[in-house]
Scaffold this active site. Sequence first.
Site, mmCIF file in Angstrom:
data_model
loop_
_atom_site.group_PDB
_atom_site.id
_atom_site.type_symbol
_atom_site.label_atom_id
_atom_site.label_comp_id
_atom_site.label_asym_id
_atom_site.label_seq_id
_atom_site.Cartn_x
_atom_site.Cartn_y
_atom_site.Cartn_z
ATOM 1 N N CYS B 94 -58.850 70.231 59.782
ATOM 2 C CA CYS B 94 -58.348 70.593 58.440
ATOM 3 C C CYS B 94 -59.445 71.065 57.484
ATOM 4 O O CYS B 94 -59.938 72.175 57.623
ATOM 5 C CB CYS B 94 -57.562 69.405 57.881
ATOM 6 S SG CYS B 94 -56.381 69.890 56.622
ATOM 7 N N HIS B 192 -53.673 66.861 62.886
ATOM 8 C CA HIS B 192 -54.069 65.464 62.835
ATOM 9 C C HIS B 192 -52.896 64.647 63.355
ATOM 10 O O HIS B 192 -51.952 65.206 63.880
ATOM 11 C CB HIS B 192 -54.532 65.056 61.437
ATOM 12 C CG HIS B 192 -53.579 65.378 60.352
ATOM 13 N ND1 HIS B 192 -53.687 66.517 59.593
ATOM 14 C CD2 HIS B 192 -52.502 64.738 59.899
ATOM 15 C CE1 HIS B 192 -52.712 66.541 58.711
ATOM 16 N NE2 HIS B 192 -51.969 65.479 58.884
#
Lengths: 493, 249
Positions: B94, B192
């Site tokens: 990210c 994630h």
Amino acid sequence: MTSAIGKDRSAKPWYSRMIPLLGKSIRALSRLTRHGGSAFPGKVIEACDPDFLARTLAQLPDGVVLVSGTNGKTTTTRMVSSILETLGMRVFTNPTGSNFTRGVVSALLDKVDMKGNIDADIAVLELDEAYAVHFVHQVQPRYALLLNVMRDQLDRFGEIDNTARMLGEVAKRTTGTVVLNREDPRIAALAQLVPEGTQCAYFGLAPAMRSYFPDDDSMHDDSMHDNTMHDDISGNGSAEPSGKGSAHSPVSQLEVPPSDATETTSDGQQSSQPQLPADVTLNGLVDHGAIFDVSGTILSTTVKLEGVYNLFNAAAALTLVGRIIKASSFAGQGKTIDTQSMVTALSHVTPAFGRGEIIDFHGTPVELVLVKNPMGFRLALASFTPAGHDTMIVINDEFADGRDMSWLWDVDFSTLRKTGVAVVSGVRAWDMALRLDYDQVHVGATETNPSTALEAFLAVNPSHPKRIFCTYTAMLKIRTLISHLTEVADAGL
Amino acid sequence: MAEVIDVLSLYPKDMNIYGDSGNLLTVERRLSLNGFEPRIHYYNQGDAWPDHVDMILGGGGQDEGQRKIIRDLCKRAELLRGLAHQGTPMLMICGLYQLFGEYFQPIEGDRLPGICVLGIHTIGEKLRLIGNLVEHSEQFGAVVGYENHSGQTFLHEGTKPLGQVDSISTGNNGADRTEGAINHNVIGTYMHGSLLPKNPKIADFLIAKACELRYGAYEPHPSDKGMAELKRLDALAQHAKSVAMRRPR
């Protein structure tokens, strides 16, 4: 001025007089047909009469109290309502954890008479952050209590800073007093948004209490601290004292954490700032009770609530109640309420649905604990000693729970290592089982079907106390399942 | 004496928002079970860089977190590029995935320079790409995770994606059906969940590369007990993965 409506009040729809009847009928029907949630009647009324909410709440002489934040809304709302009622106010509240605007409308339908009049002095409402924004643009609250901003259901709201921005909207629209958490830098910083003429009050922790309340930011510090909550397992994710910058200054536990958004300098030191004055602080824990400093008076009380975080929320509730009483119609009648009676009223508050409530299952206490974000789960694990209980964990990933399972990896489960977990269930049971295995916690059984899992869980060690940690929709499911097996009080859902 | 592997957690204080510590825990445990001795180093801005680093893990953060670490990251850019060229395995999720590219242009405010380890750039958009995601990777098969980002990332010529996604409005930019990027042994991704626990193949890839680089070969030597635990973890991961693949966005 309790509510500001952007349109002409006379422009009510012609059928607005029928709204209470219509709403009540739908509510009765949906209960009869067991049409799940409490929000359905609200949905219909919002569509027919969008002004119903503001119009009804505008009648309240002491206005509207809004409670929002990531953790502890339901219990805190319950405390505030309960204390106000004990002190003699007539309170309307949305006690079902249905903290969406629609849930408030549904609850109002129950409360109004056929003319649309409401028999209450004040409304105490809990609202989810996103819905709070929606709400304050329809109704300006006289009081707002903003508890904390933590990672919660990020897939619904985006990011922590964004959540703080939403609560900032609430602060901007509040007309009387905004009560803020001094220990949460993102919340304390909202004081800057409070409009002129609106007061600002704080609740807080005595320095000695700060180690009990890790925050999301310090959760990622890698330093080891002497703390009472967890063994550290991975060198990360252990409970840490609040107050950032602690990674490099072990003495930070003794220092006053900064009162507004922290700026950590490159060496990790904090520029220390004067402490904000708090109306009420939590100063200590005693067996089944707490010690508070209420405007300089030290008071000790027993409580029926479990969990150290509920005691911190109690400080928030006492701060808010104190401010309400000072400005209420009570004060106008020359009545005063002393702090002792507020604290005594607090000692009678019982846990809200799913917040450590205990259901008697044929003589076995079954305790239900709601967990919905990493901090809440960590605090729950720290507050409820696993010894002497069989533990079950039920994790769902419906919209109301949050679809993202990442949060389970931000919780340290090593405190369950000694006792293990008897049963893991819910849609995401395998995610939970995997998580526990990585923390080397033994799992007795993994069963995604909650009905099968619950029966097995209750059948083993029949007289041994049980504790079930569940996400929101899992809690509803488990309660329903237990109610088929024994008497469970109606949670108003 | 078990062989030591030095694992660096990059900016855990400011860039660790979606359970990224789960990735670290997974690598640490799997190293131990395979007979190695993991040594974990936490590097936050201003810290001293450890003497030896075999693997680097980095996570996501908010825009504010990215702004906090950017200056320090730029100071370490050359070092990190050097390690990447040597073949040091890295996993960037990210926010750090974005900053390992050429630049990140947020919706508001100044463009953040990246450190050019990956041939990508990122543009902030109002619309967040959020939800469960399955991607198909040549190297790792089906990868499951959860994406939650408003930055849209574009791969430059010569940069390979980590995997392909089935539908538009998901993945790197919601348009070209790619997700993540891989260059040398550096993996960047929006996934994630945490990523590694449910996708142990990726964890084992990072571990193998770290061992090859330091000891010339990857020779896992788990004890019987370790072997049994690895088997159990993999079975749990498989169960969790197959559930995740069936969940709505």
